[in-house]
Scaffold this motif. Structure first.
Motif, PDB file in Angstrom:
ATOM      1  N   GLY A  96     -11.283   2.740  -1.762  1.00 37.70           N
ATOM      2  CA  GLY A  96     -10.075   3.424  -1.566  1.00 37.70           C
ATOM      3  C   GLY A  96      -8.870   2.537  -1.552  1.00 37.70           C
ATOM      4  N   GLY A  97      -8.913   1.334  -1.655  1.00 42.67           N
ATOM      5  CA  GLY A  97      -7.776   0.531  -1.431  1.00 42.67           C
ATOM      6  C   GLY A  97      -8.464  -1.171  -1.313  1.00 42.67           C
ATOM      7  N   SER A 102       0.828  -1.196   0.008  1.00 43.52           N
ATOM      8  CA  SER A 102       0.104  -0.010   0.232  1.00 43.52           C
ATOM      9  C   SER A 102       0.905   1.249   0.078  1.00 43.52           C
ATOM     10  CB  SER A 102      -0.970   0.079   1.339  1.00 43.52           C
ATOM     11  OG  SER A 102      -0.122   0.012   2.367  1.00 43.52           O
ATOM     12  N   TRP A 103       0.145   2.379  -0.331  1.00 45.44           N
ATOM     13  CA  TRP A 103       1.137   3.695  -0.278  1.00 45.44           C
ATOM     14  C   TRP A 103       1.253   4.143   0.988  1.00 45.44           C
ATOM     15  CZ3 TRP A 103      -0.688   7.658   2.374  1.00 45.44           C
ATOM     16  CH2 TRP A 103      -2.052   7.768   2.906  1.00 45.44           C
ATOM     17  N   TRP A 104       0.581   3.622   2.058  1.00 46.02           N
ATOM     18  CA  TRP A 104       0.997   3.981   3.434  1.00 46.02           C
ATOM     19  C   TRP A 104       2.151   3.232   3.956  1.00 46.02           C
ATOM     20  CZ3 TRP A 104      -4.069   2.551   1.893  1.00 46.02           C
ATOM     21  CH2 TRP A 104      -4.491   1.040   2.371  1.00 46.02           C
ATOM     22  N   ASP A 163      -6.451   8.489  -0.293  1.00 47.73           N
ATOM     23  CA  ASP A 163      -5.310   8.694  -0.581  1.00 47.73           C
ATOM     24  C   ASP A 163      -4.844   9.935  -0.333  1.00 47.73           C
ATOM     25  OD1 ASP A 163      -5.109   6.361  -1.996  1.00 47.73           O
ATOM     26  OD2 ASP A 163      -5.797   7.107  -4.043  1.00 47.73           O
ATOM     27  N   ASP A 164      -5.693  10.793   0.231  1.00 43.30           N
ATOM     28  CA  ASP A 164      -5.396  12.142   0.521  1.00 43.30           C
ATOM     29  C   ASP A 164      -5.520  12.463   2.119  1.00 43.30           C
ATOM     30  OD1 ASP A 164      -8.145  11.887   0.528  1.00 43.30           O
ATOM     31  OD2 ASP A 164      -8.540  13.901  -0.299  1.00 43.30           O
TER      32      ASP A 164
END
Length: 278
Positions: free
Chosen positions: A227-228, A41-43, A132-133
């Protein structure tokens, strides 16, 4: 006679010839990823980026090997720190710790207020995903969700390696990244607020200010966007096994079909959730 100077301590060897091979661990915590990168994931990528900026020599690669071999015996993510036990080549396992600065209660109140004003964030978090934001919400109240440098993420290990991160800390960090993939709320817990407390705070503030009514036409471009990856029912995110119970946990969405006051969107969705549950 001038005093004798003490010879400098020999640096810890990269080859570790005097310590031999690592001692295998039965039932250790092994990374799910068997090859390539760890963290999907991006996080989790944001978290590992700090580690990668500090990487020394081949320690990150050896840490990844340790993580995949199951050398980490136990691991706990608590407010302000990650604490783990890692088995190395010595008989006694090492204690590894990755710290972080937690946010004060006043800062969390500002974050919860920002979440409460936007139903999109509340619904996403209840669904076990991180928008994402999300970082923008924290930035708007003067906070950084992820560590910005080493001072904000101190690390230490009981092993004799002077370098930070050592391979034991790197192994722990890679496993933490996978935990973040499974349950993004652990990032917020690490920063000082667990899932239940955060959602309770959002609900309380939505009750105080009332939900903002958002016409569906204004959010149509993102309304059906996941969202994911969706969490497994009853998995690490702790979602209720009954699909309909998710609606009961959700605060009023403040979304109407025509921009005017209308029925609670949760009740409009309830028949669909019942069918999903069946």
């Amino acid at each position: 006679m001038p005093p004798r100077r003490r010879a400098p301590k020999e640096p810890f060897s990269e080859k570790f010839p005097e310590y031999g091979k690592r001692i295998a661990v039965e039932d250790g915590i092994a990374a799910k990823s068997r090859r390539g990168d760890i963290g999907e994931s991006w996080w989790s990528g944001r978290f590992l980026a700090v580690l990668q900026r500090l990487g020394v020599g081949g320690r990150l690669d050896r840490g990844k090997t340790y993580a995949r071999a199951g050398q980490v015996i136990d691991l706990a993510i608590e407010p302000g720190e990650v604490v783990a036990t890692v088995q190395g080549s010595r008989a006694e396992p090492y204690r590894a710790r990755i710290g972080i600065t937690t946010f004060a209660d006043e800062a969390w109140e500002a974050v919860e207020q920002a979440f409460a004003r936007d139903s999109w964030y509340a619904a996403s978090l209840l669904g076990g995903t991180v928008p994402d934001d999300l970082e923008d919400v924290f930035a708007a109240v003067g906070l950084s969700l992820f560590p910005t440098g080493t001072r904000e993420m101190p690390m230490d290990c009981s092993c004799p390696d002077w370098s930070v991160p050592c391979k034991h800390l790197a192994a722990v960090a890679y496993l933490v990244a996978e935990r973040f993939d499974e349950d993004p709320f652990l990032i917020l817990r690490w920063r000082g607020r667990d899932r239940a407390s955060l959602l309770a705070g959002i609900r309380d503030r939505r009750d105080d200010v009332g939900p903002a009514v958002t016409p569906l036409a204004e959010v149509l471009d993102r309304f059906w966007t996941a969202g994911g990856p969706l969490p497994e029912v009853g998995g690490a995110t702790g979602l209720a096994a009954n699909s309909e119970e998710l609606l009961d946990q959700m605060p009023p969405l403040g979304v109407t079909l025509d921009g005017r006051d209308g029925p609670d969107a949760r009740e409009l969705l309830r028949p669909l959730y019942r069918r999903f549950g069946a």
